[in-house]
Design a protein around this motif. Structure first.
Motif, short mmCIF file in Angstrom:
data_model
loop_
_atom_site.label_atom_id
_atom_site.label_comp_id
_atom_site.label_asym_id
_atom_site.label_seq_id
_atom_site.Cartn_x
_atom_site.Cartn_y
_atom_site.Cartn_z
N LEU A 55 0.83 -1.21 0.00
CA LEU A 55 0.00 0.00 0.00
C LEU A 55 0.86 1.26 0.00
CD1 LEU A 55 -2.98 0.84 0.10
CD2 LEU A 55 -2.78 0.93 2.60
N ILE A 56 1.95 1.23 0.76
CA ILE A 56 2.87 2.37 0.80
C ILE A 56 3.53 2.58 -0.57
CG2 ILE A 56 5.01 3.26 1.82
CD1 ILE A 56 4.20 1.76 4.40
N VAL A 57 3.93 1.46 -1.18
CA VAL A 57 4.59 1.54 -2.50
C VAL A 57 3.64 2.09 -3.55
CG1 VAL A 57 5.68 0.20 -4.35
CG2 VAL A 57 6.21 -0.31 -1.96
N ILE A 58 2.39 1.62 -3.54
CA ILE A 58 1.44 2.11 -4.56
C ILE A 58 1.12 3.58 -4.35
CG2 ILE A 58 -0.72 1.55 -3.39
CD1 ILE A 58 -1.81 0.59 -6.05
N VAL A 109 -8.34 0.40 -2.50
CA VAL A 109 -9.48 -0.14 -1.74
C VAL A 109 -9.38 -1.66 -1.65
CG1 VAL A 109 -11.98 -0.43 -1.73
CG2 VAL A 109 -10.99 1.78 -2.29
N SER A 110 -8.99 -2.31 -2.73
CA SER A 110 -8.85 -3.77 -2.74
C SER A 110 -7.80 -4.22 -1.73
CB SER A 110 -8.48 -4.26 -4.14
OG SER A 110 -8.25 -5.65 -4.14
N ILE A 111 -6.64 -3.54 -1.70
CA ILE A 111 -5.58 -3.91 -0.76
C ILE A 111 -6.03 -3.67 0.68
CG2 ILE A 111 -3.24 -3.33 0.00
CD1 ILE A 111 -2.58 -2.67 -2.92
N CYS A 112 -6.70 -2.56 0.92
CA CYS A 112 -7.17 -2.25 2.27
C CYS A 112 -8.14 -3.32 2.78
CB CYS A 112 -7.83 -0.88 2.30
SG CYS A 112 -6.67 0.50 2.09
#
Length: 665
Positions: free
Chosen positions: A197-200, A217-220
């Motif tokens: 998430l940080i990288v994206i 949203v999908s990663i979260c």
């Protein structure tokens, strides 16, 4: 010739910005109904709820994998390919997880609480690591076979380690909560997803707003799903139910991201490209037409403008050869047939006949083309009228330049050829004056003849020197010999060297300065020519009893030199031409005061070479005032200024005779 037709640029939808208000209410309602139904289902029969959720996720994973593999020839970015194949593999392990779940009775001998959790943990490890790798390598290029082999090898190893070798760690004991390995694995996977998430977030520029939103949203939701699983005590408790909710939502948003990237975005880009190509077709300055069945089927605005027509309707369905000379139409028709039959390009120059009867020089390029699955030709017509005109003017300029060079060479050669006999005559005059000094003192008539002879030698030398210098300036070979001098001292010495001559003419000479010393870099010889030339002009047009003033004014960054006389002045209509080469005041006004017309032109050039300016203020019958402004520049020399030697000051007298040679007694 460019088209004057103004095209209105179409306004495109801002697809790159995600509009949160669009369809948001309908989406919330649908999700609420689905999740509500699933919740009711989980209360009534958890096994059925679990199977439905997993089946939906498996289907989404398979669809994502199919899209990624089939769009690979068109989209070779590593990120999408890794995600697509990874979720295809995840769907396989999720299928085993679903089928091996207690109560399904599908995988005989393997239905236990341990195997489903093992499959869950394996699928989540593959999912988390793949998301991180996909985001990290999103814009890179990768081969499909390489990715397939990597996932094939990893999947085979994990399946063998679980079903055959039985070396994969236990994840759940029969009837108890998940093991420490399973819980720690969920935390590790969550950490990997947080890093992803940080990288994206740092690579946001690589995504459109919509795709970025869907991925985030999908990663979260995936992170929340993993954390909920770590709190499970029983596989059917509330944490397990909500973990599957969040997993379903995360798969949905990932599916939306792939749909946006692989289907919607390319379609919008295709529409946008089509509009851009249409704009380009109608705005390029070259005329473009498609000729089919002996008629123009498509034409751009540039051709309409070249043809001088008012609209496209007057051009379409008309043979292209109608826009060329009648005698050339049959040959034009044959050329088009030749292009279609021989499948070759033909380029030639011709004259296009406009609607108003005028002709334009154009270059015609005829290329084979397929129109509605039939042979046709694509014709481009470029207006080269301006190019032809430029070539014509270029030839004229080259001829003028050649003539000017010939003129300069003529004057240069003539000047050098004249200088030799003039020097010889002048040397003879000096020799006669030396050997017959006593005779000249006794014979006034002979003395007068020698004086006239000497003065005309000076006059010839002045003319030749001016011609040589003008030729050098035109050729760019005239260079200044700059040194640091006290400019006040230099000008004062030049002016005072003419004092005796002024007295003989009955003219008062006044030198004035408001600064005693001003160090600046000048070519002292050129300054001498400037001042003597201006004094010569002042003497010519100032009668006996008049006054000539030379004044120096200090302006800190520049110095002003003023040469003022009380002579006859210069009429207004002549003040604009006196600095032009060979520009002179009307010769009928004073024949004995005329020179070559090069003096003031040369003075202006010498002043400008020093970086200065010269101007004149004059009233007829009231005198003239020449104003020179020179910038103060100092060369970085160790010792300055240069002190004028006595012989250099004496030289001013000799130069005075040359510069004053146009003044007859």
């Amino acid at each position: 010739m460019r088209s004057n037709v103004l095209m209105k640029e179409p306004v495109y939808e801002p697809y790159s910005r995600f509009n949160f208000s669009s369809n948001v209410y309908s989406t919330v309602i649908v999700f609420t109904l689905i999740l509500g139904g699933l919740y009711y289902m989980s209360i009534q029969n958890y096994l059925f709820f679990h199977s439905i959720v997993e089946l939906i996720c498996i289907t989404i994973g398979a669809v994502i994998a199919i899209m990624a593999v089939n769009t690979y020839p068109f989209e070779t970015q590593a990120g999408l390919l890794i995600l697509g194949i990874a979720y295809g593999v995840v769907s396989i392990f999720d299928a085993i997880h679903m089928l091996s779940y207690k109560g399904m009775s599908v995988l005989a001998g393997h239905c236990s609480t341990n195997l489903p959790v093992q499959m869950w943990v394996i699928a989540r490890y593959i999912e988390g690591i793949s998301i991180f790798a996909a985001i990290l390598l999103f814009k890179k290029q990768i081969q499909l076979k390489k990715v397939l082999w990597i996932y094939y090898a990893v999947s085979a190893f994990l399946l063998f380690s679980t079903f055959i070798w039985d070396i994969f760690p236990e994840c759940c004991a029969e009837g108890v909560r998940p093991t420490a390995f399973a819980v720690i694995s969920e935390y590790i996977i969550s950490i990997v997803l947080i890093i992803s998430l940080i990288v994206i977030l740092r690579k946001k520029k690589y995504f459109s707003d919509r795709i970025f939103y869907f991925f985030v949203v999908s990663i979260c939701f995936t992170i929340v799903s993993e954390l909920l699983i770590s709190f499970c005590i029983d596989m059917g408790d509330v944490f397990s139910v909500f973990a599957h909710y969040f997993k379903l939502v995360s798969f949905y948003f990932l599916y939306k991201a792939f749909i946006e990237f692989d289907l919607k975005a390319p379609h919008r880009n295709l529409q946008k490209s089509e509009k851009l190509y249409r704009i380009l077709f109608d705005t390029i300055p070259t005329g473009v037409i498609i000729h089919f069945n002996e008629k123009i089927q498509i034409a751009n605005n540039a051709f309409i403008h070249l043809a001088g027509e008012a609209s496209k309707e007057r051009v379409l369905k008309t043979p292209i050869w109608d826009y060329f000379d009648v005698e050339k139409r049959e040959s034009f028709r044959k050329v088009i047939e030749q292009v279609k039959t021989q499948n070759t390009d033909i380029v030639f120059e011709e004259k296009l006949m406009r609607n108003d009867g005028n002709f334009l020089d154009v270059v015609v390029n005829i290329t084979p083309y397929t129109y509605e699955s039939e042979p046709a030709v694509l014709i481009t017509i470029k207006d080269i009228t301006s190019t032809k005109q430029v070539e014509f003017f270029k030839c004229q300029i080259e001829e003028t330049t050649a003539y000017q060079k010939l003129q300069r060479d003529f004057f240069s050669n003539l000047s050098h050829e004249l200088k030799t006999p003039v020097n010889l005559i002048f040397s003879t005059v000096q020799l006669l004056e030396t050997h017959f000094k006593d005779a000249l003192l006794e014979n006034e008539k002979m003395k007068r003849y020698m004086r006239i002879l000497r003065q005309n030698c000076y006059r010839m030398l002045r003319l030749i020197n001016n011609l040589i210098d003008v030729t050098k300036m035109d050729s760019g070979y005239f260079k200044l010999n700059l040194k640091n001098y006290n400019i006040v001292n230099v000008i004062e010495d030049i002016v005072l060297s003419t004092a005796e001559y002024m007295d003989s003419k009955g003219i008062s000479l006044l030198f004035d300065t408001d600064v005693e010393e001003k160090i600046m870099s000048v070519d002292v010889n050129m300054i001498e020519r400037i001042i003597l030339n201006l004094l010569s002009n002042a003497i010519k047009f100032t009668d006996r009893g008049g006054e000539i003033t030379v004044k120096i004014e200090d302006g800190e960054d520049y110095i002003t030199i003023i040469v003022k006389d009380t002579g006859i002045g210069i009429p207004k209509e002549y003040q604009k031409i006196i600095f032009d080469r060979f520009g002179q005041v009307d010769k009928m006004k004073s024949r004995n005061r005329q020179g070559s017309g090069l003096g003031l032109s040369l003075v202006q050039s010498l002043v400008e070479l020093h970086g200065g300016t010269i101007s004149v203020q004059s009233e007829y019958n009231q005198g003239s005032e020449f104003i020179i402004k020179l910038p103060v520049k100092v060369l970085p020399e160790e010792e300055y200024p240069v002190i004028l030697k006595d012989e250099e000051v004496d030289k001013y007298v000799e130069m005075m005779h040359i510069e004053f040679s146009d003044i007859y007694c």
